[in-house]
Scaffold this motif. Sequence first.
Motif, PDB file in Angstrom:
ATOM      1  N   VAL A  51      28.205  28.502  -8.792  1.00 11.75           N
ATOM      2  CA  VAL A  51      27.239  28.092  -7.773  1.00 11.75           C
ATOM      3  C   VAL A  51      26.589  26.777  -8.203  1.00 11.75           C
ATOM      4  O   VAL A  51      26.011  26.687  -9.277  1.00 11.75           O
ATOM      5  N   SER A  52      26.710  25.758  -7.350  1.00 11.24           N
ATOM      6  CA  SER A  52      26.159  24.452  -7.703  1.00 11.24           C
ATOM      7  C   SER A  52      24.812  24.256  -7.032  1.00 11.24           C
ATOM      8  O   SER A  52      24.621  24.599  -5.870  1.00 11.24           O
ATOM      9  N   ALA A  53      23.878  23.677  -7.807  1.00 11.13           N
ATOM     10  CA  ALA A  53      22.545  23.429  -7.251  1.00 11.13           C
ATOM     11  C   ALA A  53      22.525  22.089  -6.509  1.00 11.13           C
ATOM     12  O   ALA A  53      21.572  21.769  -5.817  1.00 11.13           O
ATOM     13  N   GLU A  54      23.568  21.308  -6.673  1.00 11.13           N
ATOM     14  CA  GLU A  54      23.617  19.951  -6.093  1.00 11.13           C
ATOM     15  C   GLU A  54      23.661  20.030  -4.572  1.00 11.13           C
ATOM     16  O   GLU A  54      24.596  20.571  -3.996  1.00 11.13           O
ATOM     17  N   MET A  55      22.626  19.516  -3.903  1.00  6.95           N
ATOM     18  CA  MET A  55      22.570  19.661  -2.450  1.00  6.95           C
ATOM     19  C   MET A  55      22.703  18.317  -1.723  1.00  6.95           C
ATOM     20  O   MET A  55      22.695  18.277  -0.506  1.00  6.95           O
ATOM     21  N   ASP A  56      22.786  17.215  -2.491  1.00  8.12           N
ATOM     22  CA  ASP A  56      22.826  15.897  -1.834  1.00  8.12           C
ATOM     23  C   ASP A  56      24.023  15.770  -0.903  1.00  8.12           C
ATOM     24  O   ASP A  56      25.089  16.328  -1.172  1.00  8.12           O
ATOM     25  N   GLU A  57      23.860  14.973   0.134  1.00  8.15           N
ATOM     26  CA  GLU A  57      24.965  14.744   1.052  1.00  8.15           C
ATOM     27  C   GLU A  57      26.101  14.047   0.295  1.00  8.15           C
ATOM     28  O   GLU A  57      25.872  13.159  -0.528  1.00  8.15           O
ATOM     29  N   GLU A  58      27.316  14.481   0.592  1.00  7.91           N
ATOM     30  CA  GLU A  58      28.458  14.027  -0.191  1.00  7.91           C
ATOM     31  C   GLU A  58      29.425  13.279   0.724  1.00  7.91           C
ATOM     32  O   GLU A  58      29.752  13.770   1.806  1.00  7.91           O
TER      33      GLU A  58
ATOM     34  N   TRP B  86      26.990  10.805  -3.898  1.00  4.32           N
ATOM     35  CA  TRP B  86      26.103  11.952  -3.689  1.00  4.32           C
ATOM     36  C   TRP B  86      24.791  11.347  -3.200  1.00  4.32           C
ATOM     37  O   TRP B  86      24.091  10.738  -3.981  1.00  4.32           O
TER      38      TRP B  86
END
Length: 483
Positions: free
Chosen positions: A369-376, A471
């Motif tokens: 599970v990745s915490a990275e939420m930035d638009e990619e 990101w």
Amino acid sequence: MKIAVAKGDGIGPEIMAAVLKIFTANNAPLEYEYVDMGKWVFDKGFSNGMTPEAKQTIESVGILFKGPMETPKGKGVKSVNVTARKTWNTYANKRVFQTLHGVDTVFSKAGIPIDITIVRENIEDTYGGVEHMLTHDVALSRRFITRPGSLQVIRYAFEMAKKKNARRITCSHKANIMKITDGLFLECFYEVAEEYPQLKADDIIVDDLCMKLVTRPDTFDVVVLTNLQGDIVSDLCAGLVGGLGFAPSANIGDHICIFEAVHGTAPDIAGKNIANPTALLLSGITMLRHLGMMENAAVIENALLYTLENGVHTGDFGDKSIPSVNTTQFADAVIANFGKEPSVGAKPMLPNMPATPTHFKLEKNPMLVSAEMDEEKIIGVDMFIESHEQPLVIAKKCERHAGVKFKLVSISNRGTQVWPTGSVYTNLVNQYNARFESLDGEPLFQQDIIGLYVSLSGNFKICSFELLNMWGDKKAYSLAQGQ
Ligand code: NAI
């Protein structure tokens, strides 16, 4: 308490016998399940160096105490030591390097005490061993540094530093050069540091660390590093306290832990009963403490320190004017000294504690599970192509394939830009990175990349490619030197 024991190869069986003799004499409440691992297991045709029964036993008891093991050379097999650490996710390698009274070193003679704990990340980095020949001349090793993997080992280092009341915890890295990989590790370090405001946290570039370790080792306490750098720095630290014969190691995971000496199988002295069992004994003492056997650990460690202080030594160290003892005699000397304390650095006699069961089955993979939420978004691609031609010729060909979606922005060779600007003094090898970006700045789709790949393959052999991701407004890739 049941533990799995693998005697190992070379000097392994001799030093393991010596250490278990000491444990038995001390009535350490341990039951041994011997498992088959090592070179002779490879030779029997088990390609990972351990039998299925060994794997099952280790997974059911959760603790492996092992001697050094040889990796057969040139057979295309992987080291069983590294396989074990990675398979069972022992993500932190803890190595404690302390001045041992009686083991003379430059620093002990100068009255500079050493007490350094190196925590080395144990799974990732180039130790993934994901390597390819891209052309006949160019080899590539992939270096994996992950956010969850870094957080896991760094959090362990901080917890351990807190428990030992460390003066300082330092992250060592090469983030000035490897800005993305080591940069991520460093970022994770300071993220975790915020949870431990009572600890003094700082960082140092690894080359500077090496220089300072050999000049003022007493200024460091806990140091956390990525895998390869940690491997090298921990051997350097072993040298500071008297050599590999005194370097213990604990491979810590949430489910399974492995305790072993840092040194290898010492084939040059194997079978002679002259090896120094101290490193394996110190690893065993760390294991006893890990299992809550505090009193057993303190009695044995004090006896070991007393023995060393009194000049008892194997052939690899110590005062040459005093005759050396063999491995078995060294163990007997430690046993004879149970109940005695060294004049310096005696360990406090804490009572044994009930073992805390850390061993449970991994039911899910939380690190997925990745915490990275930035638009990619994909904004380009690096195409790694094989060519013997000059940059200008390659650029002309590449531009013909760019089409309406892409523009060629740079060509680099071994990470140095050679087009549109460069130097005639840059030496070239037969593999280039042609960097294409979106022509109008609009995000690209994977199909666009495949389209470019197909088109370019008419002119070049494409060895590999990497997406250029953004990101949010952050570039998730590095620039070429000079770009
Ligand atoms: P090594 O550590 O086995 O030996 C280096 C030197 O240190 C030799 O001169 C040796 O005699 C001496 N030495 C090592 N341990 C000693 C001890 N306890 N007492 C006295 N002298 C000692 O390193 P080397 O020669 O590079 O590797 C030999 C084999 O060990 C290789 O097959 C390697 O793959 C394996 N190895 C296994 C490790 C493990 O099981 N964790 C770690 C390192 C190497």
